[in-house]
Design a protein around this motif. Sequence first.
Motif, PDB file in Angstrom:
ATOM      1  N   SER A 243       0.817  -1.226   0.000  1.00  0.00           N
ATOM      2  CA  SER A 243       0.000   0.000   0.000  1.00  0.00           C
ATOM      3  C   SER A 243       0.848   1.273   0.000  1.00  0.00           C
ATOM      4  O   SER A 243       0.300   2.370  -0.070  1.00  0.00           O
ATOM      5  CB  SER A 243      -0.935   0.011   1.209  1.00  0.00           C
ATOM      6  OG  SER A 243      -0.194   0.027   2.400  1.00  0.00           O
ATOM      7  N   ILE A 244       2.181   1.140   0.083  1.00  0.00           N
ATOM      8  CA  ILE A 244       3.055   2.324   0.116  1.00  0.00           C
ATOM      9  C   ILE A 244       3.309   2.811  -1.311  1.00  0.00           C
ATOM     10  O   ILE A 244       3.666   2.022  -2.183  1.00  0.00           O
ATOM     11  CB  ILE A 244       4.391   2.002   0.813  1.00  0.00           C
ATOM     12  CG1 ILE A 244       4.147   1.626   2.277  1.00  0.00           C
ATOM     13  CG2 ILE A 244       5.349   3.185   0.732  1.00  0.00           C
ATOM     14  CD1 ILE A 244       5.374   1.109   2.995  1.00  0.00           C
ATOM     15  N   GLN A 245       3.089   4.087  -1.542  1.00  0.00           N
ATOM     16  CA  GLN A 245       3.335   4.670  -2.866  1.00  0.00           C
ATOM     17  C   GLN A 245       3.767   6.125  -2.716  1.00  0.00           C
ATOM     18  O   GLN A 245       3.455   6.759  -1.711  1.00  0.00           O
ATOM     19  CB  GLN A 245       2.076   4.583  -3.739  1.00  0.00           C
ATOM     20  CG  GLN A 245       0.854   5.207  -3.099  1.00  0.00           C
ATOM     21  CD  GLN A 245      -0.414   4.876  -3.855  1.00  0.00           C
ATOM     22  OE1 GLN A 245      -0.363   4.354  -4.948  1.00  0.00           O
ATOM     23  NE2 GLN A 245      -1.544   5.194  -3.264  1.00  0.00           N
ATOM     24  N   PRO A 246       4.502   6.682  -3.682  1.00  0.00           N
ATOM     25  CA  PRO A 246       4.945   8.082  -3.576  1.00  0.00           C
ATOM     26  C   PRO A 246       3.768   9.047  -3.708  1.00  0.00           C
ATOM     27  O   PRO A 246       2.807   8.765  -4.423  1.00  0.00           O
ATOM     28  CB  PRO A 246       5.922   8.240  -4.741  1.00  0.00           C
ATOM     29  CG  PRO A 246       5.573   7.157  -5.695  1.00  0.00           C
ATOM     30  CD  PRO A 246       5.022   6.035  -4.889  1.00  0.00           C
ATOM     31  N   ARG A 247       3.855  10.197  -3.026  1.00  0.00           N
ATOM     32  CA  ARG A 247       2.758  11.175  -3.093  1.00  0.00           C
ATOM     33  C   ARG A 247       3.217  12.478  -3.743  1.00  0.00           C
ATOM     34  O   ARG A 247       2.646  13.526  -3.512  1.00  0.00           O
ATOM     35  CB  ARG A 247       2.162  11.424  -1.712  1.00  0.00           C
ATOM     36  CG  ARG A 247       3.098  12.057  -0.697  1.00  0.00           C
ATOM     37  CD  ARG A 247       2.389  12.209   0.624  1.00  0.00           C
ATOM     38  NE  ARG A 247       3.218  12.831   1.647  1.00  0.00           N
ATOM     39  CZ  ARG A 247       3.179  14.101   1.961  1.00  0.00           C
ATOM     40  NH1 ARG A 247       2.389  14.921   1.303  1.00  0.00           N
ATOM     41  NH2 ARG A 247       3.934  14.587   2.926  1.00  0.00           N
ATOM     42  N   MET A 248       4.254  12.399  -4.566  1.00  0.00           N
ATOM     43  CA  MET A 248       4.736  13.618  -5.223  1.00  0.00           C
ATOM     44  C   MET A 248       4.203  13.719  -6.650  1.00  0.00           C
ATOM     45  O   MET A 248       3.816  12.715  -7.246  1.00  0.00           O
ATOM     46  CB  MET A 248       6.271  13.701  -5.217  1.00  0.00           C
ATOM     47  CG  MET A 248       6.989  12.612  -5.963  1.00  0.00           C
ATOM     48  SD  MET A 248       7.273  11.184  -4.949  1.00  0.00           S
ATOM     49  CE  MET A 248       8.975  11.313  -4.574  1.00  0.00           C
ATOM     50  N   LEU A 249       4.179  14.925  -7.164  1.00  0.00           N
ATOM     51  CA  LEU A 249       3.817  15.189  -8.562  1.00  0.00           C
ATOM     52  C   LEU A 249       5.109  15.516  -9.315  1.00  0.00           C
ATOM     53  O   LEU A 249       5.808  16.464  -8.974  1.00  0.00           O
ATOM     54  CB  LEU A 249       2.828  16.351  -8.635  1.00  0.00           C
ATOM     55  CG  LEU A 249       2.611  16.982 -10.017  1.00  0.00           C
ATOM     56  CD1 LEU A 249       1.964  15.994 -10.981  1.00  0.00           C
ATOM     57  CD2 LEU A 249       1.769  18.230  -9.903  1.00  0.00           C
ATOM     58  N   VAL A 250       5.426  14.684 -10.304  1.00  0.00           N
ATOM     59  CA  VAL A 250       6.638  14.885 -11.108  1.00  0.00           C
ATOM     60  C   VAL A 250       6.220  15.032 -12.570  1.00  0.00           C
ATOM     61  O   VAL A 250       5.419  14.227 -13.068  1.00  0.00           O
ATOM     62  CB  VAL A 250       7.614  13.686 -10.968  1.00  0.00           C
ATOM     63  CG1 VAL A 250       8.926  13.979 -11.674  1.00  0.00           C
ATOM     64  CG2 VAL A 250       7.866  13.360  -9.507  1.00  0.00           C
ATOM     65  N   THR A 251       6.717  16.050 -13.250  1.00  0.00           N
ATOM     66  CA  THR A 251       6.331  16.307 -14.649  1.00  0.00           C
ATOM     67  C   THR A 251       7.487  15.996 -15.603  1.00  0.00           C
ATOM     68  O   THR A 251       8.653  16.228 -15.275  1.00  0.00           O
ATOM     69  CB  THR A 251       5.895  17.777 -14.837  1.00  0.00           C
ATOM     70  OG1 THR A 251       6.887  18.633 -14.255  1.00  0.00           O
ATOM     71  CG2 THR A 251       4.558  18.032 -14.181  1.00  0.00           C
ATOM     72  N   PHE A 252       7.138  15.462 -16.790  1.00  0.00           N
ATOM     73  CA  PHE A 252       8.114  15.114 -17.830  1.00  0.00           C
ATOM     74  C   PHE A 252       7.651  15.675 -19.167  1.00  0.00           C
ATOM     75  O   PHE A 252       6.451  15.906 -19.370  1.00  0.00           O
ATOM     76  CB  PHE A 252       8.237  13.587 -17.965  1.00  0.00           C
ATOM     77  CG  PHE A 252       8.687  12.888 -16.712  1.00  0.00           C
ATOM     78  CD1 PHE A 252      10.034  12.712 -16.448  1.00  0.00           C
ATOM     79  CD2 PHE A 252       7.766  12.392 -15.800  1.00  0.00           C
ATOM     80  CE1 PHE A 252      10.453  12.063 -15.304  1.00  0.00           C
ATOM     81  CE2 PHE A 252       8.173  11.756 -14.652  1.00  0.00           C
ATOM     82  CZ  PHE A 252       9.526  11.587 -14.405  1.00  0.00           C
ATOM     83  N   ASP A 253       8.619  15.864 -20.080  1.00  0.00           N
ATOM     84  CA  ASP A 253       8.232  16.234 -21.445  1.00  0.00           C
ATOM     85  C   ASP A 253       7.967  14.949 -22.244  1.00  0.00           C
ATOM     86  O   ASP A 253       8.015  13.854 -21.694  1.00  0.00           O
ATOM     87  CB  ASP A 253       9.309  17.111 -22.105  1.00  0.00           C
ATOM     88  CG  ASP A 253      10.649  16.405 -22.231  1.00  0.00           C
ATOM     89  OD1 ASP A 253      10.684  15.164 -22.079  1.00  0.00           O
ATOM     90  OD2 ASP A 253      11.673  17.083 -22.464  1.00  0.00           O
ATOM     91  N   GLU A 254       7.698  15.078 -23.539  1.00  0.00           N
ATOM     92  CA  GLU A 254       7.311  13.908 -24.334  1.00  0.00           C
ATOM     93  C   GLU A 254       8.460  12.940 -24.565  1.00  0.00           C
ATOM     94  O   GLU A 254       8.241  11.786 -24.939  1.00  0.00           O
ATOM     95  CB  GLU A 254       6.723  14.362 -25.674  1.00  0.00           C
ATOM     96  CG  GLU A 254       5.354  14.998 -25.501  1.00  0.00           C
ATOM     97  CD  GLU A 254       4.738  15.420 -26.818  1.00  0.00           C
ATOM     98  OE1 GLU A 254       3.853  14.690 -27.305  1.00  0.00           O
ATOM     99  OE2 GLU A 254       5.152  16.458 -27.351  1.00  0.00           O
TER     100      GLU A 254
END
Length: 326
Positions: A243-254
Amino acid sequence: MKSISEVLIDVCAYAGSGNVLKVQHLLHICSEHIDENKDNNNEKDKKDKSKDKKGDEKKEDEIQSSAHQAMAVLGIALIAMGEEIGVEMSFRTLGHLLRYGEPVIKRAVPLALALVSVSNPRLNVLDTLSKFSHDNDPLVSYNSIFAMGVVGAGTNNARLAAMLRQLAQYYVKDPNGLFLVRMSQGMAHLGKGTMTMTPYHSDKMLMNRVAVAGLLATTVAFLDIKTTILGKSHYLLYCLVSSIQPRMLVTFDEELNPLQVTVRVGQAVDVVGQAGKPKTITGFQTHTTPVLLAYGERAELATDEYIPLTPILEGFVILRKNPNAS
């Protein structure tokens, strides 16, 4: 064992559904009073058996006769965890069970409170668990300590950290209590605050069944904590890992290269059924990705320079350059 299996399969089928009729049925199971006088009368006739053997048999009978009630308590939390109103109603119901229920039910209530608010350290839940972490029944206090860890998992909550430090001093001479306090402290600072254990994602619309299964497996093990977690089956705690998962928002390009963009992060607002384009977040702050999202928070892009390929900004998001950017 048959009654335990029936209740467990029943609640797993309705997990996260918020089915009110099923909750009523589980409350009816919790209201049953198991009569133990019949067993006692039978035991009086058998004088040949030793006292130790009788005591062991009596304990086993008690566990087998009322364990399905503890499972029903967990079932109430499992069914209600899907939506906010159900969570509020279940908190009130679990409070009644905690005050007026049998000892077996009372021991299961802290675990149910943990299931209802995973990685969501609400003050009323934390205060209730803190109160019962000093209970006369050691099993109630052990379950409450573990529940505090689940409720604050990965949040770095300062109030919870202070409570657990006080509990570490209180249980300094009890190795079992101290073990659970240290474990809860580790869960509260999960991944230095970058992880979460909440089983819901995509703006709390979708349930991660594997995460729910991991949480349920661990809480079921805690129903008989002396023979499982505090006995030889402490490895059952590893079920929590699912049930452990990261809670961050990470953005990438294409091309999947990390991309730093400005995003607004604020409390999510329910805009279902509202006309026009209402604001989806309130009280926002502007950050640059990667950014951490707490429970109940939502993110949106601050500029129209990029277009997200997913409607919900959570986890890993791929952005495409906006050709019509102003």
